[in-house]
Design an enzyme around this catalytic site. Structure first.
Site, PDB file in Angstrom:
ATOM      1  N   HIS A  26       1.243  -1.548  -0.165  1.00  0.00           N
ATOM      2  CA  HIS A  26       0.282   0.123   0.274  1.00  0.00           C
ATOM      3  C   HIS A  26       0.823   1.429   0.225  1.00  0.00           C
ATOM      4  O   HIS A  26       0.858   2.192   0.702  1.00  0.00           O
ATOM      5  CB  HIS A  26      -0.960   0.330   0.642  1.00  0.00           C
ATOM      6  CG  HIS A  26      -0.772  -0.122   2.639  1.00  0.00           C
ATOM      7  ND1 HIS A  26       0.344   0.342   3.566  1.00  0.00           N
ATOM      8  CD2 HIS A  26      -1.200  -1.626   3.273  1.00  0.00           C
ATOM      9  CE1 HIS A  26       0.055  -0.030   4.273  1.00  0.00           C
ATOM     10  NE2 HIS A  26      -0.449  -1.222   4.548  1.00  0.00           N
ATOM     11  N   HIS A  80      -5.002 -10.018  13.419  1.00  0.00           N
ATOM     12  CA  HIS A  80      -5.559  -8.710  12.621  1.00  0.00           C
ATOM     13  C   HIS A  80      -6.372  -8.773  11.259  1.00  0.00           C
ATOM     14  O   HIS A  80      -5.943  -9.455  10.355  1.00  0.00           O
ATOM     15  CB  HIS A  80      -4.657  -7.559  12.903  1.00  0.00           C
ATOM     16  CG  HIS A  80      -3.858  -7.084  11.703  1.00  0.00           C
ATOM     17  ND1 HIS A  80      -3.075  -8.202  11.519  1.00  0.00           N
ATOM     18  CD2 HIS A  80      -3.433  -6.463  10.995  1.00  0.00           C
ATOM     19  CE1 HIS A  80      -2.387  -7.403  10.472  1.00  0.00           C
ATOM     20  NE2 HIS A  80      -2.486  -6.507  10.543  1.00  0.00           N
ATOM     21  N   ASP A  84      -3.465  -9.428   3.760  1.00  0.00           N
ATOM     22  CA  ASP A  84      -2.129  -9.861   4.071  1.00  0.00           C
ATOM     23  C   ASP A  84      -2.127 -11.292   4.939  1.00  0.00           C
ATOM     24  O   ASP A  84      -1.547 -11.733   4.768  1.00  0.00           O
ATOM     25  CB  ASP A  84      -1.290  -9.311   4.153  1.00  0.00           C
ATOM     26  CG  ASP A  84      -1.009  -7.671   5.246  1.00  0.00           C
ATOM     27  OD1 ASP A  84      -1.984  -7.559   5.790  1.00  0.00           O
ATOM     28  OD2 ASP A  84       0.517  -8.035   5.424  1.00  0.00           O
ATOM     29  N   HIS A 147      -1.135  -2.874  14.702  1.00  0.00           N
ATOM     30  CA  HIS A 147      -1.380  -1.436  13.438  1.00  0.00           C
ATOM     31  C   HIS A 147      -2.483  -0.833  13.040  1.00  0.00           C
ATOM     32  O   HIS A 147      -2.627  -0.480  12.778  1.00  0.00           O
ATOM     33  CB  HIS A 147      -0.334  -1.541  12.389  1.00  0.00           C
ATOM     34  CG  HIS A 147      -0.328  -1.738  10.940  1.00  0.00           C
ATOM     35  ND1 HIS A 147      -0.170  -3.521  10.043  1.00  0.00           N
ATOM     36  CD2 HIS A 147      -0.139  -1.099  10.339  1.00  0.00           C
ATOM     37  CE1 HIS A 147      -0.349  -2.361   8.939  1.00  0.00           C
ATOM     38  NE2 HIS A 147      -0.767  -1.044   8.910  1.00  0.00           N
ATOM     39  N   ASP A 166       1.761  -8.004  13.081  1.00  0.00           N
ATOM     40  CA  ASP A 166       2.968  -6.780  12.380  1.00  0.00           C
ATOM     41  C   ASP A 166       3.982  -6.549  12.968  1.00  0.00           C
ATOM     42  O   ASP A 166       5.076  -6.756  12.534  1.00  0.00           O
ATOM     43  CB  ASP A 166       2.238  -5.779  11.383  1.00  0.00           C
ATOM     44  CG  ASP A 166       1.273  -5.959  10.838  1.00  0.00           C
ATOM     45  OD1 ASP A 166       1.518  -6.889  10.372  1.00  0.00           O
ATOM     46  OD2 ASP A 166       0.267  -4.982   9.706  1.00  0.00           O
ATOM     47  N   TYR A 194      10.663  -1.298   7.663  1.00  0.00           N
ATOM     48  CA  TYR A 194       9.116  -0.834   8.152  1.00  0.00           C
ATOM     49  C   TYR A 194       8.433  -0.362   8.974  1.00  0.00           C
ATOM     50  O   TYR A 194       7.414   0.378   9.224  1.00  0.00           O
ATOM     51  CB  TYR A 194       9.162  -2.710   8.223  1.00  0.00           C
ATOM     52  CG  TYR A 194       7.536  -3.480   9.125  1.00  0.00           C
ATOM     53  CD1 TYR A 194       7.751  -4.007   7.915  1.00  0.00           C
ATOM     54  CD2 TYR A 194       7.280  -3.343   9.912  1.00  0.00           C
ATOM     55  CE1 TYR A 194       5.849  -4.850   7.899  1.00  0.00           C
ATOM     56  CE2 TYR A 194       6.122  -3.827  10.561  1.00  0.00           C
ATOM     57  CZ  TYR A 194       5.836  -4.494   9.279  1.00  0.00           C
ATOM     58  OH  TYR A 194       4.761  -5.158  10.194  1.00  0.00           O
ATOM     59  N   HIS A 227       5.627 -11.706   9.417  1.00  0.00           N
ATOM     60  CA  HIS A 227       6.301 -11.310   8.449  1.00  0.00           C
ATOM     61  C   HIS A 227       7.611 -10.862   8.635  1.00  0.00           C
ATOM     62  O   HIS A 227       8.131 -10.626   9.973  1.00  0.00           O
ATOM     63  CB  HIS A 227       5.996  -9.475   7.886  1.00  0.00           C
ATOM     64  CG  HIS A 227       4.799  -8.908   7.643  1.00  0.00           C
ATOM     65  ND1 HIS A 227       3.917  -9.106   6.371  1.00  0.00           N
ATOM     66  CD2 HIS A 227       3.749  -8.076   8.039  1.00  0.00           C
ATOM     67  CE1 HIS A 227       3.124  -8.802   6.118  1.00  0.00           C
ATOM     68  NE2 HIS A 227       2.817  -8.129   6.628  1.00  0.00           N
TER      69      HIS A 227
END
Ligand code: FEO
Length: 412
Positions: A26, A80, A84, A147, A166, A194, A227
């Site tokens: 994004h 969450h 993704d 997040h 995240d 990140y 991630h």
């Protein structure tokens, strides 16, 4: 597919997917791809922590199948609802028919609002709630706004693993699963990018979260984010970095961001860069024809000043400069000083518009902004150099005050 799961401990497997080709998250340019980490806990109640981005469903199912028949999964936990991680939940529910899908209170609402599938067996859990898996148990820790509003960690007591969704992650595709197996430089580079591009506006929330996790006193051997690589130092290094990044203490680095139409604003940027150096700052020039907005965000993470140059085009700021400034306003950096500059041909509104963006970012404007008609003459370039020197002196002074305060604390 013959892809295999990766065993983290006797009863826990990584069953995620590696997205080697992902280059845009994004609006954040991700040069190293990413992973979508899902984890399988083989308890009496078999539990899947998160899923993957929907196109990677087959990869995750293949990895699960290398351990057991996916139909044996009893529970799914959604850390969450961002697609993704949660995007494959409806398909997983069809294949596996789990007894329950657990999410935070906000998470249940968000999953309903994403999928509009009332039959999904989603159950809300509260902050601190413990769920028995028979021979093991997991505890949920609400982490709102890290997040997304519905975010939560999941802690597995047996094995002392914190599934941190995240938080503490990075966009880095690798065949290796542990952070300490990968180039340290690359890991730090991607972790800081990140943080800067995803978590920077949430710095104060994250600082409180770190305190909350510390107060819980949970023994943590492994931090398993959603991630990138997994931390098997108990998250010590990455949590220390997060604590530092949250503070956004000013350094002596000064980032000069600019675009140019016919080279005039670039000449000004170079003169400012020289002045910054004379003033004691470390200048980093970022021409926007070769720097992406996410590169700029990464540079301002540990920085003291931002100077932004824009030509005026059609009574406006240059589009590439507007793009970066809009992005930076949203990231809410703190403790920066700065200035604006730029060339123009007729009306010259661009510099004032840049100043307005900088004020919206909370940047303290220092010195006198410089405008040049058409091509800067030697006097104008001298004014640019002076502006750089003034900002440079202030930046290096602020950085040394910070260093002195730190050494006083250490010696007291
Ligand atoms: Fe990796 Fe907030 O999604």
């Amino acid at each position: 597919m013959t892809l295999k799961a990766f065993q983290l401990s006797e009863k826990v497997y990584w069953v995620g997917a590696i997205d080697w080709g992902m280059r845009d998250f994004h609006g954040y340019r991700t040069g190293s791809g990413t992973t979508y980490n899902a984890y399988l806990i083989v308890g009496d109640k078999v539990t899947l922590i998160d899923t993957v981005k929907r196109p990677f469903l087959d990869e995750m199912m293949a990895r699960i199948s290398s351990v057991m028949d996916p139909a044996r999964i009893d529970y799914v936990v959604s850390g969450h609802s961002e697609p993704d991680h949660a995007g494959a939940i409806p398909e997983v529910a069809k294949i596996v028919a789990p007894e329950r899908i657990f999410a935070s209170v906000q998470g249940k609402k968000a999953l309903d609002e994403h999928f509009h599938e009332k039959h999904l067996p989603i159950q809300a859990v509260s902050d601190g709630e413990t769920l028995s898996l028979g021979n093991m148990s997991v505890t949920f820790i609400e982490t709102r706004m890290v997040h997304w509003p519905d975010s939560m960690f999941t802690y597995l007591k047996e094995g002392e693993i914190l599934f941190s969704q995240d938080a503490f992650g990075m966009h880095l595709a690798s065949g290796l699963r542990y952070a300490d197996e990968i180039s340290h430089h690359l890991v730090l580079h991607e972790a800081s990018r990140y943080f800067a591009n995803i978590l920077l506006p949430l710095s104060s929330v994250i600082a409180k979260l770190l305190e909350k996790v510390a107060k819980l006193g949970l023994p943590v051997k492994t931090v398993a984010p959603a991630h990138g690589p997994i931390w098997r130092d108990g998250g010590k290094e990455i949590m220390g970095l997060y604590a530092k990044w949250c503070k956004q203490e000013p350094t002596s680095k000064a980032v000069v961001v600019y675009d140019t139409m016919w080279g005039s604003t670039e000449l000004m940027a170079r003169a400012i860069g020289d002045g910054l150096l004379e003033g004691g700052a470390t200048p980093v020039l970022m021409p926007l024809h070769s720097s992406h907005r996410s590169d700029v965000a990464a540079e301002i993470l540990e920085c003291g000043a931002i100077l932004v140059g824009s030509p005026t085009i059609n009574n406006s700021i240059f589009p590439s400069v507007a793009d970066v400034l809009t992005y930076l306003v949203g990231l809410k950096p703190k403790n920066l000083i700065g200035a604006a500059f730029g060339s123009y041909g007729w009306s010259g509104e661009g510099v004032a518009q840049v100043e307005e963006y900088l004020r919206r970012m909370g940047v303290e404007i220092v010195g006198e902004s410089v405008k040049a008609i058409y091509v800067p003459d030697s006097d104008t370039l001298e004014r640019c150099r002076t502006l750089g020197r003034v900002v440079g002196e202030k930046v290096s002074q602020r950085a040394s005050i910070g260093k002195c305060e730190k050494s006083e604390i250490l010696s007291s």
